[in-house]
Design an enzyme around this catalytic site. Structure first.
Site, PDB file in Angstrom:
ATOM      1  CE  LYS A  50      -0.144  -0.137   5.212  1.00  0.00           C
ATOM      2  NZ  LYS A  50      -0.919  -0.787   5.994  1.00  0.00           N
ATOM      3  NE  ARG A 148      -7.363   1.302  11.049  1.00  0.00           N
ATOM      4  CZ  ARG A 148      -6.064   0.809  10.684  1.00  0.00           C
ATOM      5  NH1 ARG A 148      -5.295   1.810  10.815  1.00  0.00           N
ATOM      6  NH2 ARG A 148      -5.911   0.058   9.903  1.00  0.00           N
ATOM      7  CE1 TYR A 276      13.013  32.005   4.268  1.00  0.00           C
ATOM      8  CE2 TYR A 276      13.259  29.464   4.002  1.00  0.00           C
ATOM      9  CZ  TYR A 276      12.921  30.752   3.398  1.00  0.00           C
ATOM     10  OH  TYR A 276      12.619  30.896   1.989  1.00  0.00           O
ATOM     11  CG  MET A 324       9.256  24.074  -0.223  1.00  0.00           C
ATOM     12  SD  MET A 324       8.281  25.195  -1.538  1.00  0.00           S
ATOM     13  CE  MET A 324       7.557  26.200  -0.159  1.00  0.00           C
TER      14      MET A 324
HETATM   15  C1  LIG Z   1      -0.153  -1.796   6.817  1.00  0.00           C
HETATM   16  C2  LIG Z   1      -0.872  -2.790   7.220  1.00  0.00           C
HETATM   17  C3  LIG Z   1      -0.138  -4.193   7.317  1.00  0.00           C
HETATM   18  C4  LIG Z   1       1.459  -4.172   7.253  1.00  0.00           C
HETATM   19  O1  LIG Z   1       1.939  -3.584   8.472  1.00  0.00           O
HETATM   20  P1  LIG Z   1       3.502  -3.778   8.693  1.00  0.00           P
HETATM   21  O2  LIG Z   1       3.607  -3.228  10.283  1.00  0.00           O
HETATM   22  O3  LIG Z   1       4.103  -2.721   7.799  1.00  0.00           O
HETATM   23  O4  LIG Z   1       3.979  -5.028   8.729  1.00  0.00           O
HETATM   24  C5  LIG Z   1      -0.642  -5.346   7.705  1.00  0.00           C
HETATM   25  N1  LIG Z   1      -1.916  -5.403   7.678  1.00  0.00           N
HETATM   26  C6  LIG Z   1      -2.864  -4.498   7.617  1.00  0.00           C
HETATM   27  C7  LIG Z   1      -4.265  -4.265   7.836  1.00  0.00           C
HETATM   28  C8  LIG Z   1      -2.159  -3.057   7.249  1.00  0.00           C
HETATM   29  O5  LIG Z   1      -3.008  -2.006   6.947  1.00  0.00           O
END
Ligand SMILES: *Cc1c(COP(=O)(O)O)cnc(C)c1O
Length: 395
Positions: A50, A148, A276, A324
């Site tokens: 992801k 969640r 800055y 930046m």
């Molecule tokens: C992001 C995620 C993972 C992976 O988590 P890591 O800590 O990066 O291994 C696994 N399951 C779900 C539902 C996630 O959202």
């Protein structure tokens, strides 16, 4: 042309980390077999890609994981899944996130596996599958305490009936997610594990056929083999980072290095202020290296006075405000720094331990987690894929 601040993505490291994980799971399963406790088969690996593969570039990483033998990939939303399918990825792809009604078409047109985490999502998918005259496999998300997404674990009898009865939706697996797997406290992990066990038993009592189960992210799978179930869902480990305070004997290789070049060298006199706000005042004649990477590239402003970069194999503290598009490092102690010198922001510049800066160190310096460091790298930074000469000889 490519800007000099560049993220180098080491797909050989991604493949290596997946294989190292698989070897570790197999070895632990064999130990369990000898000890007569815990799972005796290694779980499948659902590799999490992801958020553009945690900033590493989703397509390249997904291809590497497919080659190295992951059983499934997981993404946050349908759009991320479509990107992978369009690039020719054929592994099953699980979509973790909540589904918004307008976009569910992509599940069917691109062969993605949705998560159903509420009765409403179940009804929407049921309708969509009927309208297309097809069936759809899904994973069911049970909330065991993260609060969640997911069906509440203690209310399944009321909420699941219609979903399980659907002739067009086919339950492929059930999963949950831990809230605190990377923290020393074991109580909540154990409570969630038990709630998940009970929920799975309940599913069968509700009439579901026994299905596959998964629960563990990187931290959870390292922590306890009883959290493996039928598949594990690592993300962080595959990118070569260990979660939280956990250490692992696994030989992990960072999948990303971030480098730049010195674009200017500037001398300032004692008492002169830098950047800055003028918050850094030179206490001695000081030499600064100007580096073309700033907060627009995801380098946090809190690195000022806390972080360092590597130049000529030495550590140069980041001083003055991170702006930046650039930051400044104090190179007074390093001789002969010149424009064009390589700067390592993440990675190593020499073999000694202090010649290495990893995402964990940068995260600790600014009070965040390594996930945020790599995910936040800006889109202005090119991800350049470094291909290994030959994986197997490196392994
Ligand atoms: C992001 C995620 C993972 C992976 O988590 P890591 O800590 O990066 O291994 C696994 N399951 C779900 C539902 C996630 O959202």
């Amino acid at each position: 042309m490519i800007r000099c601040t560049t993220a180098h993505v080491h797909l050989d490291a991604v493949r290596h980390n997946l294989r190292a994980l698989r070897a570790m799971l197999a070895a632990d399963a064999a130990l369990n077999r000898d000890a007569g406790a815990g799972p005796v088969a290694a779980p499948d690996i659902i590799a999490v890609v992801k958020a553009n593969a945690y900033g590493h570039g989703a397509v390249g990483v997904a291809r590497a994981l497919e080659e190295a033998g992951a059983q499934m990939l997981a993404v946050a939303d349908i759009e991320e899944g479509i990107e992978l399918r369009d690039a020719g990825i054929t592994l099953p792809i699980l979509v973790f996130g909540a589904l918004s009604v307008s976009e569910v078409d992509g599940l069917f047109t691109h062969g993605l596996t949705p998560t159903i985490s509420s009765p409403g999502a179940g009804r929407a998918l049921e309708q969509a599958a009927r309208a297309r005259g097809t069936t759809l496999s899904y994973h069911l998300k049970v909330d065991t305490g993260l609060n969640r997404l997911g069906f509440r674990h203690d209310n399944l009898g009321r909420t699941l009936q219609a979903l399980l009865a659907s002739p067009v939706l086919s339950l492929e697996a059930v999963y949950t997610h831990f809230s605190s797997a990377d923290e020393p406290d074991v109580a909540s992990v154990e409570a969630q594990r038990r709630a998940f066990d009970t929920a799975c038993a309940h599913l069968v009592a509700c009439g579901a056929a026994p299905v596959r189960r998964h629960a563990a992210n990187s931290a959870a799978l390292l922590r306890d083999s009883r959290l493996w179930f039928d598949a594990v869902r690592p993300g962080l480990l595959l990118y070569g980072m260990a979660p939280g305070a956990l250490h692992t004997a696994m030989d992990l290789r960072p999948a990303m290095t971030l480098t730049s070049r010195v674009v200017a060298v500037k001398g300032v006199r004692t008492g002169e202020a830098v950047g800055y706000g003028g918050r850094f005042a030179a206490e001695r004649p000081t030499t600064l290296a100007v580096i073309p990477a700033g907060y627009a590239d995801g380098l946090d402003r809190r690195l000022e006075g806390r972080g360092a970069v590597l130049i000529r194999g030495r550590r140069a503290p980041i001083v003055g405000a991170v702006s930046m598009d650039m930051l400044t490092a104090d190179v007074t102690e390093i001789s002969d720094v010149s424009p064009g010198d390589e700067v390592v922001l993440l990675g190593s510049q020499g073999g000694a331990a202090w010649q290495q800066i990893d995402a964990r160190e940068m995260a600790a310096a600014i009070g965040t987690i390594p996930y945020e460091i790599v995910c936040r790298l800006g889109s202005r930074i090119a991800r350049v894929t470094e291909t290994a000469i030959d994986d197997e000889t490196i392994d």
